[in-house]
Structures are given as C-alpha cells and as structure tokens.
Design a protein around this motif. Structure first.
Motif, PDB file in Angstrom:
ATOM      1  N   CYS A  58      -4.291 -35.360  35.660  1.00 12.28           N
ATOM      2  CA  CYS A  58      -2.959 -34.927  35.229  1.00 12.28           C
ATOM      3  C   CYS A  58      -4.436 -33.958  34.613  1.00 12.28           C
ATOM      4  O   CYS A  58      -3.864 -33.008  34.763  1.00 12.28           O
ATOM      5  CB  CYS A  58      -2.811 -35.776  33.195  1.00 12.28           C
ATOM      6  N   LEU A  70      -5.320 -39.745  32.583  1.00 11.33           N
ATOM      7  CA  LEU A  70      -4.364 -40.231  33.714  1.00 11.33           C
ATOM      8  C   LEU A  70      -3.606 -39.410  34.392  1.00 11.33           C
ATOM      9  O   LEU A  70      -3.632 -39.002  35.091  1.00 11.33           O
ATOM     10  CB  LEU A  70      -2.778 -40.729  32.307  1.00 11.33           C
ATOM     11  N   HIS A  74       2.513 -38.499  33.675  1.00 16.36           N
ATOM     12  CA  HIS A  74       1.999 -39.564  32.095  1.00 16.36           C
ATOM     13  C   HIS A  74       2.790 -39.544  31.136  1.00 16.36           C
ATOM     14  O   HIS A  74       3.433 -37.872  30.251  1.00 16.36           O
ATOM     15  CB  HIS A  74       0.627 -39.941  31.557  1.00 16.36           C
ATOM     16  N   CYS A  78      -2.615 -37.505  26.191  1.00 13.45           N
ATOM     17  CA  CYS A  78      -3.233 -37.219  26.778  1.00 13.45           C
ATOM     18  C   CYS A  78      -5.271 -38.107  26.848  1.00 13.45           C
ATOM     19  O   CYS A  78      -5.172 -38.573  25.352  1.00 13.45           O
ATOM     20  CB  CYS A  78      -3.621 -36.285  27.361  1.00 13.45           C
TER      21      CYS A  78
END
Length: 79
Positions: A58, A70, A74, A78
């Motif tokens: 991410c 992540l 996801h 976050c």
C-alpha cells in the motif's frame, strides 16, 4: 542537484504473480533492516511486459513520515 536512485531488477523463475508477491514479502521480512532498500516501492512485472507493473505494498503516507506496511489491496485502515 540530487543524486539519482538506482533500481535493482531481480528476475525470478516464478510463474505466477502470487508467488512473486509472496517472495517479495519474504524478502521484506528477512531484509527489512537494510535501510538502503525501499520495499514500499516494490513492483512486479511479467518478464516480457516490464512496463506493466503491479504494486505489492500500500505504502500510503501515515503520520511522522511513516508509510503503510500492508499489501496494496488490504482491507481496513492503514498501519
């Protein structure tokens, strides 16, 4: 003028994007202490389509100059 950053292209024998993503995750776990590697910018591409890239992480900006650790798709907030 700032110095250029360099990219290391690391070919594999893997044949699926899921396997390549799993390898990049394992590399991050084992080499995460190496500050010269920016794992947040990791991308994957097929051997003959290197201009088409898939992000792994991410990497969204968080507070205090931190970034999300992540995977790119996801769910939830976050971290």
């Amino acid at each position: 003028m700032t110095e250029p950053h360099w990219i290391i292209h690391l070919p594999t024998t893997l044949t699926s994007v899921d396997e390549a993503a799993a390898l990049s995750m394992a590399l991050r776990r084992s080499l995460g202490h190496v500050l010269a590697i920016d794992f947040g910018e990791t991308t994957l591409s097929e051997e003959d389509r290197q201009s088409v890239r898939t992000r792994v992480w991410c990497d969204a900006p968080l507070s205090r100059s931190r970034r999300c650790l992540l995977p790119v798709a996801h769910s939830g907030r976050c971290r």
